[in-house]
Design a protein around this motif. Structure first.
Motif, PDB file in Angstrom:
ATOM      1  N   ILE A 196     -33.106 -90.025  -2.713  1.00  0.00           N
ATOM      2  CA  ILE A 196     -32.472 -88.935  -3.276  1.00  0.00           C
ATOM      3  C   ILE A 196     -31.744 -89.528  -4.404  1.00  0.00           C
ATOM      4  O   ILE A 196     -30.699 -89.846  -4.101  1.00  0.00           O
ATOM      5  CB  ILE A 196     -31.786 -88.119  -2.446  1.00  0.00           C
ATOM      6  CG1 ILE A 196     -32.501 -87.553  -1.261  1.00  0.00           C
ATOM      7  CG2 ILE A 196     -30.926 -86.867  -2.938  1.00  0.00           C
ATOM      8  CD1 ILE A 196     -31.790 -86.923  -0.012  1.00  0.00           C
ATOM      9  N   LEU A 197     -31.944 -89.043  -5.734  1.00  0.00           N
ATOM     10  CA  LEU A 197     -31.114 -89.409  -6.856  1.00  0.00           C
ATOM     11  C   LEU A 197     -30.516 -88.222  -7.328  1.00  0.00           C
ATOM     12  O   LEU A 197     -30.770 -87.281  -7.586  1.00  0.00           O
ATOM     13  CB  LEU A 197     -32.052 -89.902  -7.975  1.00  0.00           C
ATOM     14  CG  LEU A 197     -31.563 -90.425  -9.170  1.00  0.00           C
ATOM     15  CD1 LEU A 197     -30.545 -91.611  -9.094  1.00  0.00           C
ATOM     16  CD2 LEU A 197     -32.772 -90.737 -10.353  1.00  0.00           C
ATOM     17  N   VAL A 198     -29.196 -88.512  -7.071  1.00  0.00           N
ATOM     18  CA  VAL A 198     -28.180 -87.139  -7.102  1.00  0.00           C
ATOM     19  C   VAL A 198     -27.776 -87.461  -8.536  1.00  0.00           C
ATOM     20  O   VAL A 198     -26.736 -88.210  -8.881  1.00  0.00           O
ATOM     21  CB  VAL A 198     -27.076 -87.234  -6.174  1.00  0.00           C
ATOM     22  CG1 VAL A 198     -26.100 -86.056  -6.146  1.00  0.00           C
ATOM     23  CG2 VAL A 198     -27.638 -87.492  -4.685  1.00  0.00           C
ATOM     24  N   ILE A 245     -30.077 -90.932 -15.867  1.00  0.00           N
ATOM     25  CA  ILE A 245     -31.046 -90.448 -15.033  1.00  0.00           C
ATOM     26  C   ILE A 245     -32.365 -91.446 -15.219  1.00  0.00           C
ATOM     27  O   ILE A 245     -33.262 -91.812 -14.298  1.00  0.00           O
ATOM     28  CB  ILE A 245     -31.459 -89.037 -15.098  1.00  0.00           C
ATOM     29  CG1 ILE A 245     -32.067 -88.579 -13.622  1.00  0.00           C
ATOM     30  CG2 ILE A 245     -32.126 -88.550 -16.452  1.00  0.00           C
ATOM     31  CD1 ILE A 245     -30.886 -88.186 -12.748  1.00  0.00           C
ATOM     32  N   GLU A 246     -32.655 -91.734 -16.363  1.00  0.00           N
ATOM     33  CA  GLU A 246     -33.797 -92.537 -16.715  1.00  0.00           C
ATOM     34  C   GLU A 246     -34.049 -93.941 -16.006  1.00  0.00           C
ATOM     35  O   GLU A 246     -34.958 -94.318 -15.716  1.00  0.00           O
ATOM     36  CB  GLU A 246     -34.037 -92.545 -18.257  1.00  0.00           C
ATOM     37  CG  GLU A 246     -34.535 -91.304 -18.842  1.00  0.00           C
ATOM     38  CD  GLU A 246     -34.669 -91.598 -20.363  1.00  0.00           C
ATOM     39  OE1 GLU A 246     -35.563 -92.418 -20.728  1.00  0.00           O
ATOM     40  OE2 GLU A 246     -33.665 -90.911 -21.211  1.00  0.00           O
ATOM     41  N   PHE A 247     -32.512 -94.470 -16.075  1.00  0.00           N
ATOM     42  CA  PHE A 247     -32.595 -95.892 -15.634  1.00  0.00           C
ATOM     43  C   PHE A 247     -32.814 -95.801 -13.910  1.00  0.00           C
ATOM     44  O   PHE A 247     -33.475 -96.480 -13.459  1.00  0.00           O
ATOM     45  CB  PHE A 247     -31.126 -96.450 -15.741  1.00  0.00           C
ATOM     46  CG  PHE A 247     -31.060 -96.855 -17.210  1.00  0.00           C
ATOM     47  CD1 PHE A 247     -31.475 -98.097 -17.809  1.00  0.00           C
ATOM     48  CD2 PHE A 247     -30.093 -95.960 -17.958  1.00  0.00           C
ATOM     49  CE1 PHE A 247     -31.355 -98.139 -18.925  1.00  0.00           C
ATOM     50  CE2 PHE A 247     -30.022 -96.411 -19.335  1.00  0.00           C
ATOM     51  CZ  PHE A 247     -30.482 -97.689 -19.744  1.00  0.00           C
ATOM     52  N   GLY A 248     -32.299 -94.615 -13.243  1.00  0.00           N
ATOM     53  CA  GLY A 248     -32.540 -94.371 -11.991  1.00  0.00           C
ATOM     54  C   GLY A 248     -34.060 -94.249 -11.725  1.00  0.00           C
ATOM     55  O   GLY A 248     -34.528 -94.779 -10.652  1.00  0.00           O
ATOM     56  N   ILE A 249     -34.704 -93.497 -12.389  1.00  0.00           N
ATOM     57  CA  ILE A 249     -35.964 -93.180 -12.067  1.00  0.00           C
ATOM     58  C   ILE A 249     -36.828 -94.530 -12.253  1.00  0.00           C
ATOM     59  O   ILE A 249     -37.631 -94.818 -11.372  1.00  0.00           O
ATOM     60  CB  ILE A 249     -36.511 -92.153 -13.109  1.00  0.00           C
ATOM     61  CG1 ILE A 249     -35.861 -90.761 -12.519  1.00  0.00           C
ATOM     62  CG2 ILE A 249     -37.998 -92.051 -12.901  1.00  0.00           C
ATOM     63  CD1 ILE A 249     -35.949 -89.909 -13.970  1.00  0.00           C
ATOM     64  N   HIS A 279     -41.113 -91.524  -1.812  1.00  0.00           N
ATOM     65  CA  HIS A 279     -40.967 -90.281  -2.584  1.00  0.00           C
ATOM     66  C   HIS A 279     -39.527 -90.186  -3.036  1.00  0.00           C
ATOM     67  O   HIS A 279     -38.498 -90.206  -2.293  1.00  0.00           O
ATOM     68  CB  HIS A 279     -41.503 -88.941  -1.516  1.00  0.00           C
ATOM     69  CG  HIS A 279     -41.365 -87.626  -2.243  1.00  0.00           C
ATOM     70  ND1 HIS A 279     -42.473 -87.110  -2.928  1.00  0.00           N
ATOM     71  CD2 HIS A 279     -40.135 -86.847  -2.897  1.00  0.00           C
ATOM     72  CE1 HIS A 279     -42.040 -85.790  -3.461  1.00  0.00           C
ATOM     73  NE2 HIS A 279     -40.873 -85.799  -3.264  1.00  0.00           N
ATOM     74  N   LEU A 280     -39.622 -89.758  -4.294  1.00  0.00           N
ATOM     75  CA  LEU A 280     -38.261 -89.633  -4.945  1.00  0.00           C
ATOM     76  C   LEU A 280     -38.032 -88.174  -5.398  1.00  0.00           C
ATOM     77  O   LEU A 280     -38.647 -87.443  -5.928  1.00  0.00           O
ATOM     78  CB  LEU A 280     -38.175 -90.513  -6.364  1.00  0.00           C
ATOM     79  CG  LEU A 280     -37.040 -90.093  -7.364  1.00  0.00           C
ATOM     80  CD1 LEU A 280     -35.806 -90.626  -6.864  1.00  0.00           C
ATOM     81  CD2 LEU A 280     -37.318 -90.836  -8.553  1.00  0.00           C
ATOM     82  N   ALA A 281     -36.750 -87.679  -4.702  1.00  0.00           N
ATOM     83  CA  ALA A 281     -36.347 -86.346  -5.125  1.00  0.00           C
ATOM     84  C   ALA A 281     -35.335 -86.522  -5.998  1.00  0.00           C
ATOM     85  O   ALA A 281     -34.217 -87.059  -5.580  1.00  0.00           O
ATOM     86  CB  ALA A 281     -36.044 -85.820  -3.731  1.00  0.00           C
ATOM     87  N   ILE A 282     -35.244 -86.052  -7.133  1.00  0.00           N
ATOM     88  CA  ILE A 282     -34.248 -86.082  -8.226  1.00  0.00           C
ATOM     89  C   ILE A 282     -33.734 -84.526  -8.214  1.00  0.00           C
ATOM     90  O   ILE A 282     -34.009 -83.582  -8.357  1.00  0.00           O
ATOM     91  CB  ILE A 282     -34.881 -86.388  -9.453  1.00  0.00           C
ATOM     92  CG1 ILE A 282     -35.656 -87.345  -9.570  1.00  0.00           C
ATOM     93  CG2 ILE A 282     -33.872 -86.357 -10.572  1.00  0.00           C
ATOM     94  CD1 ILE A 282     -36.626 -87.798 -10.779  1.00  0.00           C
ATOM     95  N   VAL A 283     -32.145 -84.787  -8.181  1.00  0.00           N
ATOM     96  CA  VAL A 283     -31.594 -83.500  -7.946  1.00  0.00           C
ATOM     97  C   VAL A 283     -30.645 -83.272  -9.136  1.00  0.00           C
ATOM     98  O   VAL A 283     -29.924 -84.105  -9.475  1.00  0.00           O
ATOM     99  CB  VAL A 283     -30.497 -83.480  -6.637  1.00  0.00           C
ATOM    100  CG1 VAL A 283     -30.013 -82.073  -6.506  1.00  0.00           C
ATOM    101  CG2 VAL A 283     -31.327 -83.917  -5.473  1.00  0.00           C
ATOM    102  N   THR A 337     -36.784 -92.735   6.558  1.00  0.00           N
ATOM    103  CA  THR A 337     -35.816 -93.620   5.896  1.00  0.00           C
ATOM    104  C   THR A 337     -35.466 -93.030   4.473  1.00  0.00           C
ATOM    105  O   THR A 337     -36.265 -92.971   3.754  1.00  0.00           O
ATOM    106  CB  THR A 337     -36.165 -95.178   6.044  1.00  0.00           C
ATOM    107  OG1 THR A 337     -36.483 -95.523   7.063  1.00  0.00           O
ATOM    108  CG2 THR A 337     -35.104 -95.808   5.236  1.00  0.00           C
ATOM    109  N   VAL A 338     -34.317 -92.623   4.382  1.00  0.00           N
ATOM    110  CA  VAL A 338     -33.734 -91.981   3.347  1.00  0.00           C
ATOM    111  C   VAL A 338     -32.649 -92.915   2.542  1.00  0.00           C
ATOM    112  O   VAL A 338     -31.723 -93.057   2.973  1.00  0.00           O
ATOM    113  CB  VAL A 338     -33.070 -90.432   3.719  1.00  0.00           C
ATOM    114  CG1 VAL A 338     -32.767 -89.821   2.329  1.00  0.00           C
ATOM    115  CG2 VAL A 338     -34.250 -89.730   4.087  1.00  0.00           C
ATOM    116  N   LEU A 339     -32.856 -93.014   1.408  1.00  0.00           N
ATOM    117  CA  LEU A 339     -31.811 -93.537   0.637  1.00  0.00           C
ATOM    118  C   LEU A 339     -31.040 -92.659  -0.313  1.00  0.00           C
ATOM    119  O   LEU A 339     -31.714 -91.869  -0.959  1.00  0.00           O
ATOM    120  CB  LEU A 339     -32.247 -94.754  -0.343  1.00  0.00           C
ATOM    121  CG  LEU A 339     -32.875 -96.045   0.301  1.00  0.00           C
ATOM    122  CD1 LEU A 339     -33.100 -97.036  -0.790  1.00  0.00           C
ATOM    123  CD2 LEU A 339     -32.004 -96.347   1.453  1.00  0.00           C
ATOM    124  N   VAL A 340     -29.878 -92.642  -0.610  1.00  0.00           N
ATOM    125  CA  VAL A 340     -29.053 -91.551  -1.546  1.00  0.00           C
ATOM    126  C   VAL A 340     -28.566 -92.492  -2.581  1.00  0.00           C
ATOM    127  O   VAL A 340     -27.746 -93.334  -2.231  1.00  0.00           O
ATOM    128  CB  VAL A 340     -27.887 -90.408  -0.609  1.00  0.00           C
ATOM    129  CG1 VAL A 340     -27.542 -89.749  -1.794  1.00  0.00           C
ATOM    130  CG2 VAL A 340     -28.859 -89.882   0.340  1.00  0.00           C
TER     131      VAL A 340
END
Length: 253
Positions: free
Chosen positions: A18-20, A45-49, A60-64, A115-118
């Motif tokens: 989850i990219l917050v 946000i581009e660097f994170g993606i 799976h990447l969920a971008i909030v 497994t989830v990373l935030v």
């Protein structure tokens, strides 16, 4: 807002990130959501993606993000993530508070994710190695895991007038970063309970949400480059890490 997905093919991912990036960034004073501040022409946000979808396995990447930025974010995903990537991506609208945004991100992850990373989009230069280190420790221990750095500076406790009252022992203290990792069920249960949500001092990160719900939190070594953009004073540090990244790539080439 319903999740928008760039590629629904990868339904068996066991790792979710989850990219917050839904925060307003008031203290930064940029006038736009902090995740969309640019460094040398690229938004945070581009660097994170880029770093998440470079990890050497499927997920799976969920971008909030704020709902007003959802279409822009999906366009960035389409430009950054190559066709045939092992990563699927969805974009979801953020909530009024961080805990709500994380919950929306959790809801967007496939059921197969265990497994989830935030991760804060405001930490654009956290390395792939840091993501892997946190993931491996979660899967090894079944506990929540946060990257942490020793506190180097002498710490003083002061009052509202700025008068020093005592020196605080820094030996047992660490500075905590993201990505923070969790067994999915543990994180989801803690966020559903939201302990002390209305307390005078609500939780400031997901590890504290889990800890207040009774979960154990472990640490792994963090890294200086995972510095967070909070105020304008942080920008020179991020510029330094960006220059170091570029120099490293040039050397490798």
């Amino acid at each position: 807002m319903s999740a928008l997905s760039s590629d629904p093919r990868h339904s068996l991912a066991s790792l979710g990130v989850i990219l917050v990036g839904a925060g307003s960034g008031t203290r930064l004073g940029a006038g736009i959501p902090k995740a969309f501040v640019e460094l040398h022409g690229r938004t945070l946000i581009e660097f994170g993606i880029s770093v998440v979808t470079s990890l050497p396995h499927s997920g799976h990447l969920a971008i909030v993000v704020p709902e007003s930025r959802a279409a822009q974010t999906l366009a960035l995903v389409d430009a950054i993530v190559p066709s045939g990537s092992a990563w699927s991506v969805s974009v979801v609208g953020g909530g009024r508070e961080r805990h709500e945004s994380v919950r929306f991100g959790l809801d967007a992850l496939p059921d197969t994710v265990d497994t989830v990373l935030v991760h804060d989009a405001a930490r654009p230069f956290a390395s792939a190695a840091l993501f892997e280190r946190v993931t491996a420790e979660v899967q090894r221990t079944g506990a929540s895991v946060v990257p942490a750095l020793p506190v180097a500076d002498t710490l003083k406790r002061v009052d509202d007038a700025g008068v020093v009252h005592e020196t605080v022992d820094r030996a047992p203290l660490v500075a905590v970063q993201t990505p923070q990792g969790f067994p999915r069920e543990l994180l989801a249960t803690a966020h559903a309970a939201r302990p002390d949500e209305h307390a005078a001092h609500p939780p400031t990160d997901d590890a504290e949400v889990v800890q207040r719900a009774g979960g154990q939190v472990r640490t792994v070594p963090g890294e200086l480059r995972a510095h967070k953009l909070t105020t304008p004073d942080d920008l020179p540090l991020l510029e330094y890490f960006l220059a170091a990244n570029i120099a490293g790539l040039e050397v490798e080439a």
